[in-house]
Motif scaffolding. Structure first.
Motif, mmCIF file in Angstrom:
data_model
loop_
_atom_site.group_PDB
_atom_site.id
_atom_site.type_symbol
_atom_site.label_atom_id
_atom_site.label_comp_id
_atom_site.label_asym_id
_atom_site.label_seq_id
_atom_site.Cartn_x
_atom_site.Cartn_y
_atom_site.Cartn_z
ATOM 1 N N ASN A 59 0.851 -1.180 0.000
ATOM 2 C CA ASN A 59 0.000 0.000 0.000
ATOM 3 C C ASN A 59 0.888 1.232 0.000
ATOM 4 N N SER A 60 0.278 2.381 -0.194
ATOM 5 C CA SER A 60 1.020 3.640 -0.188
ATOM 6 C C SER A 60 0.111 4.752 0.296
ATOM 7 N N LYS A 61 0.725 5.861 0.682
ATOM 8 C CA LYS A 61 -0.018 7.052 1.073
ATOM 9 C C LYS A 61 0.517 8.228 0.261
ATOM 10 N N VAL A 62 -0.402 8.914 -0.410
ATOM 11 C CA VAL A 62 -0.065 10.111 -1.186
ATOM 12 C C VAL A 62 -0.305 11.317 -0.295
ATOM 13 N N LEU A 63 0.727 12.135 -0.082
ATOM 14 C CA LEU A 63 0.656 13.269 0.834
ATOM 15 C C LEU A 63 0.505 14.566 0.054
ATOM 16 N N VAL A 64 -0.486 15.367 0.463
ATOM 17 C CA VAL A 64 -0.785 16.641 -0.199
ATOM 18 C C VAL A 64 -0.916 17.709 0.869
ATOM 19 N N LEU A 65 -0.261 18.838 0.666
ATOM 20 C CA LEU A 65 -0.317 19.943 1.605
ATOM 21 C C LEU A 65 -0.952 21.152 0.925
ATOM 22 N N PHE A 66 -2.176 21.467 1.329
ATOM 23 C CA PHE A 66 -2.914 22.611 0.793
ATOM 24 C C PHE A 66 -2.909 22.622 -0.740
ATOM 25 N N GLY A 67 -3.182 21.463 -1.325
ATOM 26 C CA GLY A 67 -3.282 21.361 -2.773
ATOM 27 C C GLY A 67 -1.986 21.086 -3.495
ATOM 28 N N ALA A 68 -0.868 21.050 -2.775
ATOM 29 C CA ALA A 68 0.436 20.799 -3.399
ATOM 30 C C ALA A 68 0.887 19.377 -3.083
ATOM 31 N N TYR A 69 1.236 18.632 -4.136
ATOM 32 C CA TYR A 69 1.713 17.266 -3.959
ATOM 33 C C TYR A 69 3.108 17.284 -3.345
ATOM 34 N N LYS A 70 3.264 16.564 -2.211
ATOM 35 C CA LYS A 70 4.541 16.552 -1.516
ATOM 36 C C LYS A 70 5.313 15.243 -1.703
ATOM 37 N N GLY A 71 4.622 14.183 -1.995
ATOM 38 C CA GLY A 71 5.315 12.922 -2.209
ATOM 39 C C GLY A 71 4.459 11.735 -1.816
ATOM 40 N N THR A 72 5.022 10.545 -2.025
ATOM 41 C CA THR A 72 4.325 9.290 -1.739
ATOM 42 C C THR A 72 5.170 8.446 -0.797
ATOM 43 N N VAL A 73 4.521 7.890 0.216
ATOM 44 C CA VAL A 73 5.189 6.984 1.153
ATOM 45 C C VAL A 73 4.851 5.554 0.744
ATOM 46 N N ARG A 74 5.857 4.811 0.284
ATOM 47 C CA ARG A 74 5.688 3.408 -0.098
ATOM 48 C C ARG A 74 6.214 2.457 0.971
ATOM 49 N N GLU A 75 7.064 2.950 1.849
ATOM 50 C CA GLU A 75 7.648 2.103 2.884
ATOM 51 C C GLU A 75 6.571 1.686 3.879
ATOM 52 N N ASN A 76 6.650 0.444 4.319
ATOM 53 C CA ASN A 76 5.645 -0.071 5.247
ATOM 54 C C ASN A 76 6.034 0.273 6.677
ATOM 55 N N GLY A 77 5.009 0.551 7.510
ATOM 56 C CA GLY A 77 5.280 0.804 8.917
ATOM 57 C C GLY A 77 4.382 1.867 9.520
ATOM 58 N N PHE A 78 4.811 2.334 10.713
ATOM 59 C CA PHE A 78 4.075 3.330 11.509
ATOM 60 C C PHE A 78 4.844 4.646 11.414
ATOM 61 N N PHE A 79 4.187 5.695 10.917
ATOM 62 C CA PHE A 79 4.883 6.950 10.616
ATOM 63 C C PHE A 79 4.128 8.146 11.182
ATOM 64 N N ALA A 81 3.722 12.412 10.096
ATOM 65 C CA ALA A 81 4.018 13.471 9.139
ATOM 66 C C ALA A 81 3.242 14.719 9.533
ATOM 67 N N ASN A 82 3.528 15.791 8.861
ATOM 68 C CA ASN A 82 2.855 17.056 9.117
ATOM 69 C C ASN A 82 1.332 16.830 9.218
ATOM 70 N N PRO A 83 0.722 17.201 10.331
ATOM 71 C CA PRO A 83 -0.722 16.960 10.493
ATOM 72 C C PRO A 83 -1.590 17.655 9.447
ATOM 73 N N PHE A 84 -1.053 18.658 8.783
ATOM 74 C CA PHE A 84 -1.824 19.356 7.759
ATOM 75 C C PHE A 84 -1.801 18.621 6.415
ATOM 76 N N TYR A 85 -0.991 17.572 6.325
ATOM 77 C CA TYR A 85 -1.007 16.761 5.109
ATOM 78 C C TYR A 85 -2.343 16.010 5.005
ATOM 79 N N SER A 86 -2.913 16.028 3.815
ATOM 80 C CA SER A 86 -4.007 15.096 3.540
ATOM 81 C C SER A 86 -3.390 13.821 2.979
ATOM 82 N N LYS A 87 -3.928 12.694 3.398
ATOM 83 C CA LYS A 87 -3.303 11.406 3.081
ATOM 84 C C LYS A 87 -4.283 10.537 2.312
ATOM 85 N N GLN A 88 -3.937 10.226 1.063
ATOM 86 C CA GLN A 88 -4.785 9.367 0.220
ATOM 87 C C GLN A 88 -4.148 8.000 0.089
#
Length: 284
Positions: A59-79, A81-88
């Protein structure tokens, strides 16, 4: 057009210890100093809690900050990140798609029923998340369009044995390869990787199925008769040659014609021949 990029985020367990420390400090301050000022730390607690997330295997999580794409987390585990990130969440697992049977016309206009079995997975999370709307629905619609185009490019079957044209029924390897290439090209915009695509069901539409079955049977009967006649002619020729070489009997043209006719009837007939004893001469 952007592509996926990996982003490094904080270890969730370290932030969990920090969260526990803040909670302990907050309650200790309230109890020891008896002042509500430490309740301000509740905001910090809520801020930290909102940043936790888990990424499961494949699985992965796509991180977006106020409409700007910041990156994708592909690594598995407990993480964390900035609470203002939306996570898809986007699954990276291989998926099966068995399309509905659709009625289309083949190359020569015959209505047929066809469906496709597709194995696919997300390869580029940025394209899947932002270049198309609902990538799963995009896969379904584009696969259906590719199947319709493929069916219109080939005939269902070929009734002419001398013709070596690729058909949907006889050229499965070539047809499946063409189908996979067509779907791959269509799904590339969504960052989808096609692992396998093949025809799962193929048949004439019900309204012409009986007629086409009769046609196939007729072709098979004609082909069988042709083989029988070819074999019968060879056997008659061998019989005449053998009788002539061994000087068993001399045939004039009438006798040869009569013998050929009788042998062809016996060899090509659907039923077993009934012997008739001739007590007279050959011409009586």
């Amino acid at each position: 057009m952007k592509n996926e990029k990996n982003i490094k985020v904080s270890n969730g367990y370290m932030m969990l210890f920090l969260l526990l420390a803040v909670i302990i400090i907050m309650f200790a301050g309230i109890i020891l100093f008896r002042t509500p000022l430490f309740l301000v730390l509740v905001i910090a607690v809520l801020f930290i809690v909102k940043g936790f997330f888990i990424v499961n295997p494949n699985n992965s999580k796509v991180l977006v900050l106020f409409g700007a794409y910041k990156g994708t987390v592909r690594e598995n585990g407990f993480f964390w990140a900035n609470p203002f990130y939306s996570k898809q969440r986007i699954s990276l697992r291989a998926r099966n798609f068995d399309s509905e049977r659709v009625k289309v016309n083949d190359k020569i206009g015959n209505p047929i029923l066809i469906n496709v079995i597709l194995v696919w997975k997300v390869e580029d999370t940025y394209k899947a998340a932002f270049d198309v709307d609902q990538y799963e629905e995009f896969v379904r619609i584009q696969t259906d369009a590719a199947v319709r185009k493929l069916a219109g490019s080939y005939s269902y079957d070929n009734f002419d044995d001398a013709q070596e044209e690729i058909t949907l029924r006889s050229g499965m390897d070539e047809v499946n390869e063409a189908l996979e290439n067509e779907i791959t090209e269509r799904l590339a915009i969504a960052g989808i990787k096609v692992m396998e695509a093949r025809i799962g069901y193929l048949a004439y539409a019900p309204e012409i199925a009986n007629s086409m079955l009769k046609r196939q049977q007729a072709v098979a009967i004609v082909a069988a008769r042709k083989k029988i006649v070819e074999g019968a002619v060879g056997m008659v020729e061998d019989a005449l040659l053998k009788l002539s070489q061994d000087n068993i009997i001399d045939f004039d043209d009438d006798k040869k014609a009569s013998m050929v006719s009788n042998l062809m009837v016996v060899l090509c007939g659907d039923k077993e021949a009934t012997p008739v004893i001739n007590t007279g001469t050959l011409h009586s």
